[in-house]
Design an enzyme around this catalytic site. Structure first.
Site, mmCIF file in Angstrom:
data_model
loop_
_atom_site.group_PDB
_atom_site.id
_atom_site.type_symbol
_atom_site.label_atom_id
_atom_site.label_comp_id
_atom_site.label_asym_id
_atom_site.label_seq_id
_atom_site.Cartn_x
_atom_site.Cartn_y
_atom_site.Cartn_z
ATOM 1 N N ASP A 112 0.854 -1.188 0.000
ATOM 2 C CA ASP A 112 0.000 0.000 0.000
ATOM 3 C C ASP A 112 0.894 1.244 0.000
ATOM 4 O O ASP A 112 2.103 1.176 0.262
ATOM 5 C CB ASP A 112 -0.976 -0.005 1.182
ATOM 6 C CG ASP A 112 -2.229 0.817 0.876
ATOM 7 O OD1 ASP A 112 -2.180 1.675 -0.030
ATOM 8 O OD2 ASP A 112 -3.264 0.622 1.541
ATOM 9 N N GLU A 144 -10.995 6.772 3.605
ATOM 10 C CA GLU A 144 -9.974 6.255 4.528
ATOM 11 C C GLU A 144 -10.133 6.855 5.937
ATOM 12 O O GLU A 144 -11.233 7.018 6.424
ATOM 13 C CB GLU A 144 -8.572 6.495 3.967
ATOM 14 C CG GLU A 144 -8.377 5.782 2.631
ATOM 15 C CD GLU A 144 -6.932 5.676 2.208
ATOM 16 O OE1 GLU A 144 -6.088 5.306 3.026
ATOM 17 O OE2 GLU A 144 -6.652 5.953 1.027
HETATM 18 C C1 BGC Z 1 -5.184 3.103 0.030
HETATM 19 C C2 BGC Z 1 -5.324 2.050 -1.049
HETATM 20 C C3 BGC Z 1 -5.069 2.629 -2.410
HETATM 21 C C4 BGC Z 1 -3.728 3.324 -2.419
HETATM 22 C C5 BGC Z 1 -3.353 3.917 -3.757
HETATM 23 C C6 BGC Z 1 -3.949 3.954 -0.127
HETATM 24 O O1 BGC Z 1 -3.986 5.078 0.683
HETATM 25 O O2 BGC Z 1 -5.164 2.470 1.291
HETATM 26 O O3 BGC Z 1 -6.607 1.491 -0.979
HETATM 27 O O4 BGC Z 1 -5.132 1.623 -3.371
HETATM 28 O O5 BGC Z 1 -3.742 4.362 -1.457
HETATM 29 O O6 BGC Z 1 -4.036 5.071 -4.022
#
Ligand code: BGC
Length: 613
Positions: A310, A505
């Site tokens: 991630d 998030e």
């Molecule tokens: C998220 C992921 C995402 C990634 C890329 C992260 O902050 O947890 O779900 O795919 O960013 O944007």
């Protein structure tokens, strides 16, 4: 297939019959490309191998030539990493082609994997069909529909040339205070494992080298939805700690029962990439866990694709950056979403190999996994064009694609309450529509829409709920509207479209799930004008309804339906019967914990609830 994988699947999925079915229908066999991969590997320098494992965010690329200088195998556009010229279809397509053209001029001409968060449609791009977030799709319980939505998504992604979507999210959220609850199909692993696999099938299609297929990515491995309240990332303000990126404190049997099935089915279905989670399992970060990444996923489940970390997740591991890289790569991470300091990453990993701290065999394994996926995708076939096929612009956001979105919206609606058979509404009676979400495409889409966090307003193309109502009612019917519920006099019924403002998030972690005072006031205003009121709730999770349940005559959970708002009117005005069933338990009030399974958790509507007529 090795024995441990066989016994695991038989045990966790309920018998050998399931195992045989999934093995027989398994569409991608990545191993078959290994002879070609090994030939290519033998021609690669260490630098070129490390480049395949490095993924910067395009917005941090210092120069286009760094694609060559660092032999990059992949780039991504994270949440707000947009083309400099705007978020329109042409700008995204041009941006992709610009990077891919450069990669095709490098010594080995290995094309780039370009990753984006297309988590409910190709949601960064203005004019794409934005589908309901997974929580809504979970209420449809309809794998065919989820697959169809993913097929539209893959086609619209491919219209921009992009070849990799960071989905499906197969999280199984256990606490609705978590800001990522809406990214999950359900709190129930049986729903997640079926719909997650359906989404994977739609994205990757029958063959990954189908020109309309994209590489899928099951995330966030593992148990991101099981974190204990108070263990998440530090927050500003009064809510100092939430659930996001926290610690899941459960034993292995619980982990396997709740959080693993979505990976078992997507791996069996041939998912090509998996993203380990920011979160921890019993104090150990998933990105550092050899047990989770290599032991369970690769050795036991037989995952043949590659792991992508991630965004900057390695930076959260103990030690300095070099140690963080050493830990994660040795634990089984194959590609690293760096995203900014790719030059440091490249030099550190190279030094770790030359110092013998990361074995060459581990590098080769990671690169084989990445290249085998590129072969499976047809990317290594010089006859296949790697630049965008702009003919696909014609169907981008087309009426046909929108029809799939609309169907998904109407089937995701859950009628929670319907006193005196208020619903379905007459198409001939004056209706007053109100509330902050009644005419707002941004609110109805939620987070991960055009911007990372999403935002209210006319952010993209589509049909608002008000516009859908206008289309549904008879030509002569009066449809009045106001933001706050005022001026409803004379109407026969009020519709209050209320709920949450967009978030994504950790910004969505909340302890208080009551509706805002302004939302409650909208209902009160229309009630005091003498109208029966239908509440259409736009939210990324069940909300506490104790402030409004007594006054609302009907309540419909519409989740975050996306751009096709006419799917709401389809049900409200009786053109289609409601079929949605709750994919999450709905809590009664906040007098006790909101964590599922806690003693004293009080239920208002059980999992599976949903009225019809
Ligand atoms: C998220 C992921 C995402 C990634 C890329 C992260 O902050 O947890 O779900 O795919 O960013 O944007």
């Amino acid at each position: 297939m090795n024995t441990s994988r066989r016994s695991f699947l038989a045990g966790s999925l309920g018998g050998l019959a399931v195992l045989r079915a999934s093995a027989a229908t398994k569409p991608h066999f990545f191993f078959q490309y290994d002879p070609q991969v090994r030939k290519l590997l033998s021609q690669m320098t260490l630098d070129e191998k490390i480049g395949q494992m490095t993924q910067p965010d395009q917005m941090y690329l210092k120069s286009l030539d760094d694609i060559d200088n660092y032999h990059l195998g992949s780039v991504l556009s994270g949440g707000d990493s947009d083309p400099k010229t705007g978020n329109d279809l042409n700008s995204w397509t041009d941006m992709y082609d610009h990077y891919q053209e450069r990669a095709l001029k490098t010594r080995l001409r290995i094309p780039l994997l370009y990753g984006v968060d297309a988590v409910h449609g190709h949601n960064n791009v203005i004019g794409a069909v934005v589908f309901p977030h997974n929580i809504g799709l979970g209420c449809t319980r309809d794998p065919k529909l989820v697959e169809a939505a993913a097929r539209v998504t893959s086609e619209e992604i491919k219209a921009t040339g992009i070849n990799w979507g960071f989905g499906p999210c197969v999280t199984v959220p256990q606490d609705i205070r978590w800001g990522r609850t809406y990214e999950g199909f359900s709190e129930n692993p049986d729903v997640v494992k079926v719909l997650g696999e359906a989404a994977n099938r739609g994205l990757q299609r029958a063959r990954l080298d189908d020109p309309l297929a994209v590489l899928a990515c099951a995330k966030h491995y593992m148990a991101d939805g099981g974190t204990t309240f108070g263990t998440g990332v530090p927050r500003v303000g009064s809510q100092r700690f939430g659930l996001d990126q926290g610690d899941t404190r459960v034993d292995e049997a619980t982990l396997r029962k709740i959080h693993l099935p979505g990976y078992a089915t997507t791996v069996a279905g041939g998912v090509g990439s998996i993203m380990p989670s920011y979160s921890s399992w019993n104090g150990v970060k998933c990105s550092a866990s050899k047990r989770l990444m290599t032991g369970i996923l690769k050795d036991e489940l037989g995952f043949e694709g590659f792991l992508i970390s991630d965004y900057a997740a390695l930076n959260q591991l103990p030690g300095d950056y070099k140690q963080q890289i050493e830990t994660s790569i040795n634990a089984g991470m194959d590609m690293v979403m760096v995203p900014e300091h790719y030059v440091d990453f490249f030099h550190h990993l190279k030094a770790l190999v030359t110092e013998g701290r990361v074995p060459m065999a581990r590098i080769d394994d990671a690169v084989i996994r990445i290249l085998r996926t590129k072969f499976a995708m047809g990317m290594m076939n010089p006859k296949n064009p790697q630049l965008a096929d702009r003919k696909l612009h014609k169907t981008f956001g087309s009426a046909e694609h929108r029809a799939v979105g609309r169907e998904a919206v109407r089937k995701s609606l859950v009628v929670l309450k319907n006193d005196n058979h208020l619903l379905p509404l007459s198409k001939n009676a004056h209706v007053h529509v109100a509330g902050k979400g009644h005419d707002d495409i941004g609110i109805q889409c939620g987070g991960w829409t055009i911007t990372w966090q999403g935002k209210a307003g006319a952010t993209t193309k589509g049909t608002t709920i008000l516009e859908g109502i206008h289309k549904a009612v008879a030509h002569s019917t009066v449809v009045s509207h106001s933001l706050d519920g005022s001026h409803s006099e004379g109407a026969k019924v009020g519709i209050a479209v209320i709920g949450e403002l967009p978030y994504a998030e950790m910004m969505g972690d909340r302890t208080d799930l009551h509706l805002d005072a302004e939302d409650v006031a909208v209902i009160q205003k229309m009630k005091s004008a003498g109208l029966p009121v239908v509440v259409v709730l736009l939210s990324g999770r069940p909300m506490l309804l104790d402030n409004i349940l007594g006054s609302a005559d009907a309540v419909v959970a519409a989740w975050l339906p996306g751009t096709e708002g006419d799917g709401v009117a389809d049900v409200l005005f009786g053109d289609h019967k409601p079929v949605g069933k709750l994919s999450f338990t709905w809590p009664k009030d906040s007098s006790t914990s909101l964590q599922r399974g806690d003693p004293g958790y009080k239920t208002l509507f059980p999992f599976g609830h949903g009225l019809s007529w």
